[in-house]
Design an enzyme around this catalytic site. Structure first.
Site, mmCIF file in Angstrom:
data_model
loop_
_atom_site.group_PDB
_atom_site.id
_atom_site.type_symbol
_atom_site.label_atom_id
_atom_site.label_comp_id
_atom_site.label_asym_id
_atom_site.label_seq_id
_atom_site.Cartn_x
_atom_site.Cartn_y
_atom_site.Cartn_z
ATOM 1 N N ASP A 33 0.842 -1.195 0.000
ATOM 2 C CA ASP A 33 0.000 0.000 0.000
ATOM 3 C C ASP A 33 0.882 1.253 0.000
ATOM 4 O O ASP A 33 1.878 1.332 0.727
ATOM 5 C CB ASP A 33 -0.926 -0.011 1.226
ATOM 6 C CG ASP A 33 -2.078 0.963 1.080
ATOM 7 O OD1 ASP A 33 -3.228 0.503 0.983
ATOM 8 O OD2 ASP A 33 -1.834 2.190 1.058
ATOM 9 N N ILE A 34 0.479 2.224 -0.791
ATOM 10 C CA ILE A 34 1.264 3.460 -0.935
ATOM 11 C C ILE A 34 1.215 4.319 0.338
ATOM 12 O O ILE A 34 2.110 5.128 0.578
ATOM 13 C CB ILE A 34 0.761 4.255 -2.169
ATOM 14 C CG1 ILE A 34 1.824 5.181 -2.709
ATOM 15 C CG2 ILE A 34 -0.533 4.992 -1.885
ATOM 16 C CD1 ILE A 34 1.504 5.755 -4.082
ATOM 17 N N ASN A 89 -12.831 -3.352 2.440
ATOM 18 C CA ASN A 89 -13.760 -2.232 2.489
ATOM 19 C C ASN A 89 -14.671 -2.308 1.264
ATOM 20 O O ASN A 89 -14.186 -2.516 0.146
ATOM 21 C CB ASN A 89 -12.993 -0.902 2.472
ATOM 22 C CG ASN A 89 -12.202 -0.676 3.741
ATOM 23 O OD1 ASN A 89 -12.582 -1.149 4.803
ATOM 24 N ND2 ASN A 89 -11.091 0.023 3.630
ATOM 25 N N GLN A 96 -14.759 2.363 0.987
ATOM 26 C CA GLN A 96 -13.937 1.899 -0.127
ATOM 27 C C GLN A 96 -13.557 3.095 -0.988
ATOM 28 O O GLN A 96 -14.429 3.802 -1.485
ATOM 29 C CB GLN A 96 -14.705 0.864 -0.957
ATOM 30 C CG GLN A 96 -13.866 0.302 -2.099
ATOM 31 C CD GLN A 96 -14.626 -0.709 -2.949
ATOM 32 O OE1 GLN A 96 -15.800 -0.986 -2.704
ATOM 33 N NE2 GLN A 96 -13.963 -1.249 -3.943
ATOM 34 N N HIS A 102 -10.174 -5.361 -3.442
ATOM 35 C CA HIS A 102 -8.853 -5.588 -2.849
ATOM 36 C C HIS A 102 -9.001 -6.022 -1.404
ATOM 37 O O HIS A 102 -9.910 -5.587 -0.704
ATOM 38 C CB HIS A 102 -7.970 -4.337 -2.936
ATOM 39 C CG HIS A 102 -8.608 -3.087 -2.407
ATOM 40 N ND1 HIS A 102 -9.523 -2.353 -3.136
ATOM 41 C CD2 HIS A 102 -8.464 -2.436 -1.228
ATOM 42 C CE1 HIS A 102 -9.904 -1.300 -2.425
ATOM 43 N NE2 HIS A 102 -9.287 -1.339 -1.251
ATOM 44 N N HIS A 104 -7.036 -5.849 2.077
ATOM 45 C CA HIS A 104 -5.920 -5.296 2.844
ATOM 46 C C HIS A 104 -5.388 -6.408 3.745
ATOM 47 O O HIS A 104 -6.174 -7.088 4.422
ATOM 48 C CB HIS A 104 -6.396 -4.174 3.767
ATOM 49 C CG HIS A 104 -6.897 -2.942 3.077
ATOM 50 N ND1 HIS A 104 -6.136 -1.804 2.942
ATOM 51 C CD2 HIS A 104 -8.090 -2.662 2.495
ATOM 52 C CE1 HIS A 104 -6.838 -0.865 2.314
ATOM 53 N NE2 HIS A 104 -8.033 -1.358 2.037
HETATM 54 P P1 AMP Z 1 -9.828 1.348 0.309
HETATM 55 O O1 AMP Z 1 -10.211 2.480 1.188
HETATM 56 O O2 AMP Z 1 -10.126 0.002 0.930
HETATM 57 O O3 AMP Z 1 -10.409 1.481 -1.089
HETATM 58 O O4 AMP Z 1 -8.262 1.397 0.207
HETATM 59 C C1 AMP Z 1 -7.559 1.747 -0.941
HETATM 60 C C2 AMP Z 1 -6.100 1.673 -0.598
HETATM 61 O O5 AMP Z 1 -5.359 1.778 -1.804
HETATM 62 C C3 AMP Z 1 -5.612 2.773 0.333
HETATM 63 O O6 AMP Z 1 -5.044 2.194 1.513
HETATM 64 C C4 AMP Z 1 -4.560 3.513 -0.508
HETATM 65 O O7 AMP Z 1 -3.473 3.960 0.248
HETATM 66 C C5 AMP Z 1 -4.162 2.456 -1.526
HETATM 67 N N1 AMP Z 1 -3.658 2.971 -2.786
HETATM 68 C C6 AMP Z 1 -4.228 3.904 -3.590
HETATM 69 N N2 AMP Z 1 -3.459 4.116 -4.673
HETATM 70 C C7 AMP Z 1 -2.393 3.281 -4.566
HETATM 71 C C8 AMP Z 1 -1.237 3.033 -5.374
HETATM 72 N N3 AMP Z 1 -1.037 3.679 -6.525
HETATM 73 N N4 AMP Z 1 -0.343 2.111 -4.955
HETATM 74 C C9 AMP Z 1 -0.539 1.456 -3.792
HETATM 75 N N5 AMP Z 1 -1.603 1.644 -2.973
HETATM 76 C C10 AMP Z 1 -2.526 2.544 -3.361
#
Ligand code: AMP
Length: 115
Positions: A33-34, A89, A96, A102, A104
């Site tokens: 995760d970024i 989520n 989400q 995805h 986590h």
């Molecule tokens: P959610 O709230 O469950 O949709 O979580 C989306 C997750 O994706 C968040 O924890 C973000 O930090 C992560 N995210 C968004 N863009 C990227 C990316 N380019 N590379 C890695 N993680 C990402």
């Protein structure tokens, strides 16, 4: 393969956006995760674009099982041996943010930023 040209995770699958990959095979990808909430925070995604958990059809249940089965293996490989959390989520109330299914997978010593 079904994809959404505006989806950030589809772009990662296609190699159009860089990500730190932790695992990849024909049907799924795991990457860090970024903006991690925990010392180790990996996202496991199907390569095909599935918008959310709501959209998991019967034909995807095997993929979903493999995504979850990857979690303990990945955590061990990344040195997480004292437990971890998995989270999906879903939708607006589920907070989400990225509309591509995805899981986590988070581990490492507490406290974490969220959760
Ligand atoms: P959610 O709230 O469950 O949709 O979580 C989306 C997750 O994706 C968040 O924890 C973000 O930090 C992560 N995210 C968004 N863009 C990227 C990316 N380019 N590379 C890695 N993680 C990402």
């Amino acid at each position: 393969m079904q994809r959404d040209p505006n989806c950030v995770f589809c772009k990662i699958v296609a190699g159009e956006i860089r990500a730190k990959k932790a695992y990849e095979d024909d049907e799924m990808l795991a990457f860090h995760d970024i903006a991690p909430w925990a010392p180790v925070h990996v996202l496991v995604i199907p390569k095909v674009h599935i918008a959310s958990f709501y959209d998991v059809a019967d034909s995807y249940t095997a993929t979903l099982g493999r995504m979850f089965a990857l979690a303990p293996r990945l955590m061990r490989e990344l040195g997480v041996t004292n437990g971890f959390r998995t989270l999906v989520n879903t939708g607006a109330d589920g907070r989400q943010e990225v509309a591509h299914l995805h899981v986590h997978v988070m581990g490492g010593p507490r406290p974490w930023a969220k959760g």
